[in-house]
Motif scaffolding. Structure first.
Motif, PDB file in Angstrom:
ATOM      1  N   ARG A 163     -18.262  24.231  56.535  1.00  0.00           N
ATOM      2  CA  ARG A 163     -18.187  23.752  55.148  1.00  0.00           C
ATOM      3  C   ARG A 163     -19.483  23.045  54.753  1.00  0.00           C
ATOM      4  NH1 ARG A 163     -12.927  22.269  56.875  1.00  0.00           N
ATOM      5  NH2 ARG A 163     -13.565  20.085  57.099  1.00  0.00           N
ATOM      6  N   LEU A 164     -20.024  22.241  55.689  1.00  0.00           N
ATOM      7  CA  LEU A 164     -21.279  21.544  55.415  1.00  0.00           C
ATOM      8  C   LEU A 164     -22.416  22.535  55.235  1.00  0.00           C
ATOM      9  CD1 LEU A 164     -22.792  18.840  55.199  1.00  0.00           C
ATOM     10  CD2 LEU A 164     -23.125  18.930  57.681  1.00  0.00           C
ATOM     11  N   LEU A 165     -22.427  23.584  56.044  1.00  0.00           N
ATOM     12  CA  LEU A 165     -23.477  24.592  55.932  1.00  0.00           C
ATOM     13  C   LEU A 165     -23.436  25.276  54.576  1.00  0.00           C
ATOM     14  CD1 LEU A 165     -25.771  26.205  57.226  1.00  0.00           C
ATOM     15  CD2 LEU A 165     -24.047  27.772  58.144  1.00  0.00           C
ATOM     16  N   ILE A 166     -22.232  25.590  54.080  1.00  0.00           N
ATOM     17  CA  ILE A 166     -22.097  26.199  52.756  1.00  0.00           C
ATOM     18  C   ILE A 166     -22.652  25.267  51.683  1.00  0.00           C
ATOM     19  CG2 ILE A 166     -20.422  26.952  51.031  1.00  0.00           C
ATOM     20  CD1 ILE A 166     -18.675  27.922  53.380  1.00  0.00           C
ATOM     21  N   LEU A 167     -22.359  23.962  51.834  1.00  0.00           N
ATOM     22  CA  LEU A 167     -22.877  22.980  50.884  1.00  0.00           C
ATOM     23  C   LEU A 167     -24.399  22.947  50.912  1.00  0.00           C
ATOM     24  CD1 LEU A 167     -22.398  20.517  48.960  1.00  0.00           C
ATOM     25  CD2 LEU A 167     -22.404  19.098  51.011  1.00  0.00           C
ATOM     26  N   ILE A 168     -24.977  22.941  52.100  1.00  0.00           N
ATOM     27  CA  ILE A 168     -26.437  22.864  52.247  1.00  0.00           C
ATOM     28  C   ILE A 168     -27.108  24.099  51.665  1.00  0.00           C
ATOM     29  CG2 ILE A 168     -28.308  22.898  53.948  1.00  0.00           C
ATOM     30  CD1 ILE A 168     -26.550  21.136  55.722  1.00  0.00           C
ATOM     31  N   VAL A 169     -26.574  25.279  52.016  1.00  0.00           N
ATOM     32  CA  VAL A 169     -27.175  26.522  51.532  1.00  0.00           C
ATOM     33  C   VAL A 169     -27.052  26.614  50.012  1.00  0.00           C
ATOM     34  CG1 VAL A 169     -26.985  29.033  51.571  1.00  0.00           C
ATOM     35  CG2 VAL A 169     -26.826  27.740  53.703  1.00  0.00           C
ATOM     36  N   GLY A 170     -25.904  26.226  49.474  1.00  0.00           N
ATOM     37  CA  GLY A 170     -25.715  26.276  48.028  1.00  0.00           C
ATOM     38  C   GLY A 170     -26.662  25.354  47.289  1.00  0.00           C
ATOM     39  N   ALA A 171     -26.769  24.107  47.760  1.00  0.00           N
ATOM     40  CA  ALA A 171     -27.671  23.152  47.115  1.00  0.00           C
ATOM     41  C   ALA A 171     -29.121  23.597  47.240  1.00  0.00           C
ATOM     42  CB  ALA A 171     -27.484  21.763  47.720  1.00  0.00           C
ATOM     43  N   GLY A 172     -29.479  24.099  48.419  1.00  0.00           N
ATOM     44  CA  GLY A 172     -30.853  24.545  48.630  1.00  0.00           C
ATOM     45  C   GLY A 172     -31.216  25.741  47.772  1.00  0.00           C
ATOM     46  N   ALA A 173     -30.311  26.716  47.693  1.00  0.00           N
ATOM     47  CA  ALA A 173     -30.583  27.912  46.884  1.00  0.00           C
ATOM     48  C   ALA A 173     -30.744  27.551  45.409  1.00  0.00           C
ATOM     49  CB  ALA A 173     -29.451  28.923  47.068  1.00  0.00           C
ATOM     50  N   ALA A 174     -29.874  26.677  44.912  1.00  0.00           N
ATOM     51  CA  ALA A 174     -29.981  26.263  43.508  1.00  0.00           C
ATOM     52  C   ALA A 174     -31.300  25.546  43.247  1.00  0.00           C
ATOM     53  CB  ALA A 174     -28.805  25.358  43.149  1.00  0.00           C
ATOM     54  N   ALA A 175     -31.717  24.703  44.208  1.00  0.00           N
ATOM     55  CA  ALA A 175     -32.970  23.966  44.049  1.00  0.00           C
ATOM     56  C   ALA A 175     -34.171  24.903  44.062  1.00  0.00           C
ATOM     57  CB  ALA A 175     -33.100  22.931  45.162  1.00  0.00           C
ATOM     58  N   PHE A 176     -34.147  25.910  44.943  1.00  0.00           N
ATOM     59  CA  PHE A 176     -35.265  26.841  45.016  1.00  0.00           C
ATOM     60  C   PHE A 176     -35.391  27.656  43.728  1.00  0.00           C
ATOM     61  CE2 PHE A 176     -34.774  26.991  49.897  1.00  0.00           C
ATOM     62  CZ  PHE A 176     -35.535  25.841  50.014  1.00  0.00           C
ATOM     63  N   VAL A 177     -34.260  28.062  43.178  1.00  0.00           N
ATOM     64  CA  VAL A 177     -34.286  28.828  41.919  1.00  0.00           C
ATOM     65  C   VAL A 177     -34.863  27.976  40.795  1.00  0.00           C
ATOM     66  CG1 VAL A 177     -32.842  29.879  40.141  1.00  0.00           C
ATOM     67  CG2 VAL A 177     -32.388  30.357  42.558  1.00  0.00           C
ATOM     68  N   LEU A 178     -34.390  26.728  40.704  1.00  0.00           N
ATOM     69  CA  LEU A 178     -34.886  25.839  39.649  1.00  0.00           C
ATOM     70  C   LEU A 178     -36.368  25.541  39.846  1.00  0.00           C
ATOM     71  CD1 LEU A 178     -33.948  24.277  37.152  1.00  0.00           C
ATOM     72  CD2 LEU A 178     -33.577  22.293  38.626  1.00  0.00           C
ATOM     73  N   ARG A 179     -36.787  25.380  41.088  1.00  0.00           N
ATOM     74  CA  ARG A 179     -38.210  25.109  41.364  1.00  0.00           C
ATOM     75  C   ARG A 179     -39.073  26.270  40.882  1.00  0.00           C
ATOM     76  NH1 ARG A 179     -41.606  22.264  45.228  1.00  0.00           N
ATOM     77  NH2 ARG A 179     -43.647  23.180  44.926  1.00  0.00           N
ATOM     78  N   ARG A 180     -38.632  27.497  41.126  1.00  0.00           N
ATOM     79  CA  ARG A 180     -39.396  28.659  40.687  1.00  0.00           C
ATOM     80  C   ARG A 180     -39.436  28.771  39.164  1.00  0.00           C
ATOM     81  NH1 ARG A 180     -42.622  31.471  44.052  1.00  0.00           N
ATOM     82  NH2 ARG A 180     -42.106  33.418  42.987  1.00  0.00           N
ATOM     83  N   LEU A 181     -38.396  28.280  38.507  1.00  0.00           N
ATOM     84  CA  LEU A 181     -38.300  28.415  37.055  1.00  0.00           C
ATOM     85  C   LEU A 181     -39.113  27.359  36.310  1.00  0.00           C
ATOM     86  CD1 LEU A 181     -34.508  29.254  36.584  1.00  0.00           C
ATOM     87  CD2 LEU A 181     -36.458  30.811  36.322  1.00  0.00           C
TER      88      LEU A 181
END
Length: 314
Positions: A163-181
């Motif tokens: 469950r923690l891994l899903i949280l980490i991957v989700g938060a990280g993916a959202a941050a990377f997308v926003l960073r690129r934008l």
């Protein structure tokens, strides 16, 4: 105006962490009220750290991933297994012994990239260890729990780690997308603003983690002092040992990040995975453990400043 204030916070990030610790102890009601929101706060920390680092630095090179896997195996499997077997051989079953094994078996704290940044080094290796270490928990925790029967069911912990891994991957993916934008090529000033937000988020997070320390200070001060001394020895001892060994092995770029992760582990992961009968005796240790964790940049900052490691990069 706000950007200027955040850059000021970033410049004084270590003192901001101390302020968070003081608030957590001085206002136990506030700490107790924030405790239920720790999962959301942790997700926020992960998001900020990933946004600050960016996808390119987070991915790293294949060589970096290989060395990270070796560090995870050493930190989360060999070290806790050695401690568990040693305590089993000596017949030691005190709560603090179990707490030390749990701490060593846990992955990196979510704030390790933030702490590495405050220590003046590249946070990307810390983020990679956070991802790899959390993903490895379902595998590494099984032999450790087998060697420490008093800790209970390893399967429950493995599920919590997923469950923690899903949280980490989700938060990280959202941050990377926003960073690129919105921040593909950040200026130093923009990164300082993000650093200020990161420091504030860490200070807020520690308030909720200090819920058990304030009451102990008033009701059991001697027990608090002993537990706090043990927590400092465990946390800083592992950090300093890792720093010395990594330096002897010629590790430079990842030295600070790997050292910080060595002593700063997400033992709070087990609070949601294990029964209260096991975790309740450890609550004070977990609370005390936050203190050396958040004082790492302030107390060990001079040690880490002498490392031959790259500074933070965009």
């Amino acid at each position: 105006m706000i950007a200027r204030l955040l850059r000021l916070v970033a410049a004084n990030g270590r003192l901001v962490l101390v302020a968070g610790l003081v608030c957590g102890v001085a206002f136990p009601g506030l700490a107790a009220a924030m405790k239920p929101y720790l999962p959301e706060i942790v997700a926020g920390l992960l998001f900020i750290a990933a946004f600050r680092i960016g996808p390119r630095e987070a991915a790293g090179k294949l060589r970096d991933l290989g060395s990270g896997a070796g560090i995870v195996g050493l930190y989360q499997l060999l070290l806790p297994l050695g401690l568990a077997l040693g305590f089993l051989f000596l017949g030691i079953s005190a709560p603090l012994a179990a707490g030390l094994v749990l701490m060593a078996a846990a992955p990196s704290i979510s704030g390790s990239p933030n702490l590495t940044l405050l220590a003046g080094s590249d946070p990307a290796p810390a983020l990679r260890l956070l991802l790899m270490g959390t993903a490895a928990v379902p595998l590494t925790v099984v032999p450790v729990f087998w060697a420490t029967p008093a800790l209970g069911d390893a399967g429950v912990v493995a599920a919590a780690a997923l469950r923690l891994l899903i949280l980490i991957v989700g938060a990280g993916a959202a941050a990377f997308v926003l960073r690129r934008l919105i921040l593909k090529t950040p200026t130093p000033e923009a990164l300082q603003v993000v650093d200020g937000i990161s420091a504030l988020a860490l200070a807020v997070a520690v308030i909720g983690l200090m819920a058990a320390v304030g009451p102990a200070l008033r009701e059991e001060p001697l027990r608090l002092v002993g537990t706090l001394a043990f927590a400092f020895a465990a946390n800083f001892g592992l950090q300093i040992a890792a720093f010395v060994v990594l330096g002897a092995l010629g590790v430079s770029r990842e030295r600070v990040a790997f050292s910080i992760v060595a002593g700063n582990r997400n033992i709070a992961l087990f609070l949601t995975a294990l029964p209260a009968a096991i975790t309740d005796p450890l609550l004070l240790f977990i609370g005390c453990y936050q203190i050396p964790m958040y004082l790492t940049p302030l107390i060990l900052g001079r040690l880490y400043a002498g490392a031959k490691a790259d500074g933070p990069r965009a």
